[in-house]
Structures are given as structure tokens and as C-alpha cells.
Design a protein around this motif. Structure first.
Motif, mmCIF file in Angstrom:
data_model
loop_
_atom_site.group_PDB
_atom_site.id
_atom_site.type_symbol
_atom_site.label_atom_id
_atom_site.label_comp_id
_atom_site.label_asym_id
_atom_site.label_seq_id
_atom_site.Cartn_x
_atom_site.Cartn_y
_atom_site.Cartn_z
ATOM 1 N N GLU A 68 -32.999 36.316 -3.311
ATOM 2 C CA GLU A 68 -34.201 37.006 -3.769
ATOM 3 C C GLU A 68 -34.606 36.514 -5.165
ATOM 4 N N ASP A 69 -33.620 36.258 -6.011
ATOM 5 C CA ASP A 69 -33.919 35.725 -7.344
ATOM 6 C C ASP A 69 -34.632 34.384 -7.259
ATOM 7 N N TYR A 70 -34.213 33.514 -6.335
ATOM 8 C CA TYR A 70 -34.880 32.222 -6.184
ATOM 9 C C TYR A 70 -36.376 32.421 -5.905
ATOM 10 N N LEU A 71 -36.675 33.324 -4.987
ATOM 11 C CA LEU A 71 -38.063 33.553 -4.593
ATOM 12 C C LEU A 71 -38.877 34.164 -5.729
ATOM 13 N N LEU A 72 -38.275 35.098 -6.440
ATOM 14 C CA LEU A 72 -38.974 35.758 -7.547
ATOM 15 C C LEU A 72 -39.198 34.796 -8.710
ATOM 16 N N ASP A 73 -38.235 33.937 -8.960
ATOM 17 C CA ASP A 73 -38.412 32.925 -10.005
ATOM 18 C C ASP A 73 -39.542 31.963 -9.635
ATOM 19 N N TYR A 74 -39.604 31.610 -8.366
ATOM 20 C CA TYR A 74 -40.670 30.708 -7.919
ATOM 21 C C TYR A 74 -42.039 31.373 -8.060
ATOM 22 N N GLU A 75 -42.106 32.654 -7.691
ATOM 23 C CA GLU A 75 -43.367 33.373 -7.819
ATOM 24 C C GLU A 75 -43.828 33.427 -9.278
ATOM 25 N N GLN A 76 -42.877 33.620 -10.171
ATOM 26 C CA GLN A 76 -43.221 33.776 -11.582
ATOM 27 C C GLN A 76 -43.606 32.455 -12.243
ATOM 28 N N SER A 77 -42.847 31.393 -11.946
ATOM 29 C CA SER A 77 -43.074 30.148 -12.664
ATOM 30 C C SER A 77 -43.694 29.042 -11.822
ATOM 31 N N GLY A 78 -43.338 29.000 -10.531
ATOM 32 C CA GLY A 78 -43.822 27.928 -9.679
ATOM 33 C C GLY A 78 -43.365 26.557 -10.126
ATOM 34 N N ALA A 79 -42.367 26.517 -11.028
ATOM 35 C CA ALA A 79 -41.953 25.251 -11.630
ATOM 36 C C ALA A 79 -41.127 24.402 -10.668
ATOM 37 N N GLN A 80 -40.456 25.050 -9.733
ATOM 38 C CA GLN A 80 -39.645 24.282 -8.798
ATOM 39 C C GLN A 80 -40.526 23.445 -7.882
ATOM 40 N N ASP A 81 -40.056 22.288 -7.546
ATOM 41 C CA ASP A 81 -40.805 21.397 -6.666
ATOM 42 C C ASP A 81 -40.436 21.710 -5.223
ATOM 43 N N TRP A 82 -40.959 22.814 -4.700
ATOM 44 C CA TRP A 82 -40.672 23.210 -3.334
ATOM 45 C C TRP A 82 -41.678 22.570 -2.392
ATOM 46 N N SER A 83 -41.184 21.982 -1.329
ATOM 47 C CA SER A 83 -42.040 21.400 -0.304
ATOM 48 C C SER A 83 -41.291 21.492 1.017
ATOM 49 N N TYR A 84 -42.003 21.300 2.112
ATOM 50 C CA TYR A 84 -41.350 21.373 3.404
ATOM 51 C C TYR A 84 -40.456 20.160 3.617
ATOM 52 N N GLY A 85 -39.316 20.383 4.231
ATOM 53 C CA GLY A 85 -38.303 19.369 4.450
ATOM 54 C C GLY A 85 -36.934 20.008 4.334
ATOM 55 N N SER A 86 -35.910 19.206 4.427
ATOM 56 C CA SER A 86 -34.544 19.735 4.460
ATOM 57 C C SER A 86 -34.068 20.266 3.119
#
Length: 285
Positions: A68-86
Motif C-alpha cells: 500500500e505504501d508503494y501505491l501511495l508514494d506513487y500517487e503522491q510523487s509519481g516519481a517512479q518510472d512505472w510502466s507495463y511489463g515485468s
């Protein structure tokens, strides 16, 4: 008094529904959830809806996990380079299938707590540990002994490792109910625990519940998750079938295979061809 203890559901709605329907779970005085409700399996909104409904109907004590922390951090900063793939496809899929209200529900949960009950000794609940949601507490380890020694209560409940156990030290108990959704064990099946108050002491009972995984496996394809998370999802399916911790092993091997190429996409990024090669070497595909 009886309390059901669940942890590490990882969006496995089939396993959670089976646990809640089990006759041993009926007539509980409360439910304890130790975090990591979502990611890895399809339809995280289904799992979230089940938990939110239950929390409205019966006494529930819920923690926030590292997922849940991963998702909330992403919502707050969006800094992670998340994309579809493995690499991060499962996380991005999960994020895109939860509402703002779902994320707010998880945001308001604590990462650890002490629970008090009338006529019963208090108990402490954590996801990883009181210090960090990603800390692993396992039987016999020095940090587990230290956690019990520092704990203000005689019972400490933890999750995160996906390993079901009871560890006793200096008159205290460290209990991991195991993972509902992705257990690490010799056999598949949803893991949970029931706490019973006997003679003023909490007595843990550990359970493994077989359930029909067919709807869950179908959902990987129907939801699009298998395509969007690719080898990671194949590893999760293999783990569900075998009880083995396949995905981290595949990631480690893929990273090792990719290392000689010295790709400049960051230390956490592994090109897809190395995921595929690792999965083939491990017999996942």
C-alpha cells in the motif's frame, strides 16, 4: 474471545472469500488484518471492496503494508518510472484499478498498533516490524528476538514474510498467520490464524485452507494483468500453484543475466528478454 488474523492477501480475492466463508471463521469477535491487501493478483478493487464492507459490518483492526505504501508514494510523487511489463506492470495495473477513495482508505491505516480488549491482555500488531514495514521477522533470528524483547505486550503479530509460524522467546510469542493470497510453503492454500483467549492468555491456532483457484487463474487473463505484467504474473501463477516464492527468484536471476550488458536504465530496471530467459531457466514457462 476469538479473533481471526489475516495478512498478505495480495489481491487474491478467491482466497480471501474462501477464508471468510470457512466455518472456523464464523462467530469471530473481531478481525485483524496485517496489510499488503493488493498487488500481484487481478482485480484489486474486488479485494478492497470485500475488506471495506467487512470493516463496516464487524470489528476490524487494519494495518497498512509496504505494498500500500508503494501505491501511495506513487500517487503522491509519481516519481517512479512505472510502466507495463515485468518490472512494474503489476504495480501500475493495481494503481490504475483502485479509486482515489480506495487509496484514501489505505492511507488512513496505521503501520503498527497496540490493541486493547476488555478482559484480555493487549497485543501488538505490525506488518513487517514496528520500525519498518519491509523488515522480515522470522523464527530464531536475532531481530525477531529483539522485537519480542522490546515489545510491550506478550503477543506480537506480524506479516510480510508470507511464512506461517509461532516463535516463542522469553515468555512472549511472535506469530505470523501466513499469507492468505501468496503463501510460501510446501503446499498451496490460503493461510490464516485464529487467536483464542484461554485462561487469560492468547493461544494462536494456524490453518491452511485449500480453495478453488480456477476463477483466479482465469482472471489473470480476463483482467489484462497477465499481458500487462508478463513474466511477473507468470511467476505469481507458478507460486499459487506450488507455494514456492517464484517471483523474487526470477527477478534475481534476470538481474544477474542482465548485469553484463550494463544497461543504463537504472539498477531496478531489467529488460524483458532477461525476464524471459530467467523464467525459462527456472521452468516457469
Amino acid at each position: 474471545m476469538k479473533l481471526a488474523v489475516f495478512s498478505d492477501i495480495h489481491s487474491n480475492f478467491s482466497a480471501l472469500e474462501a477464508c471468510l466463508a470457512d466455518k472456523r471463521i464464523q462467530a469471530m469477535d473481531g478481525f485483524i488484518f496485517l496489510g499488503d491487501y493488493v498487488t500481484d493478483c487481478p482485480y484489486p478493487q474486488h479485494t478492497t471492496a470485500i475488506i471495506r464492507r467487512l470493516a463496516k459490518d464487524v470489528p476490524c483492526f487494519l494495518l497498512r503494508g509496504n505494498r500500500e505504501d508503494y501505491l501511495l508514494d506513487y500517487e503522491q510523487s509519481g516519481a517512479q518510472d512505472w510502466s507495463y511489463g515485468s518490472n512494474r506492470g503489476s504495480l501500475l495495473y493495481t494503481y490504475e484499478n483502485l479509486t482515489k477513495d480506495d487509496l484514501q482508505f489505505y492511507r488512513q491505516l496505521p503501520t503498527h498498533a497496540v490493541l486493547f480488549f476488555r478482559g484480555a491482555p493487549p497485543l501488538t500488531i505490525v506488518h513487517g516490524s514496528a520500525a519498518a514495514t519491509r523488515e522480515l521477522l522470522l523464527p530464531g533470528r536475532e531481530n525477531s528476538r529483539a522485537a519480542l524483547e522490546e515489545c510491550a505486550t506478550a503477543l506480537l503479530l506480524c506479516g510480510h514474510s508470507h511464512k506461517q509460524f509461532v516463535f516463542r522467546h522469553q515468555g512472549k510469542q511472535l506469530v505470523n498467520p501466513g499469507s492468505v493470497g501468496l503463501p510460501i510453503s510446501e503446499t498451496p492454500g490460503a493461510r490464516f490464524a485464529i487467536l483464542k483467549l484461554q485462561d487469560g492468555v492468547w493461544q494462536p491456532e494456524l490453518y491452511c485452507l485449500p480453495y478453488d483457484q480456477t476463477p483466479l487463474f482465469s482472471a489473470f487473463t480476463q483482467s489484462g494483468l497477465l499481458e500487462k505484467a508478463h513474466i511477473w504474473s507468470e511467476c505469481i501463477i507458478a507460486s499459487l500453484r506450488t507455494g514456492k516464492d517464484v517471483a523474487p527468484s526470477c527477478a534475481r536471476l534476470a538481474r544477474k543475466l542482465a548485469a553484463p550488458a550494463q544497461h543504463g536504465d537504472g539498477p531496478e530496471y531489467i529488460p524483458e528478454q532477461y525476464w524471459l530467459a530467467a523464467a525459462q531457466q527456472l521452468g516457469v514457462l
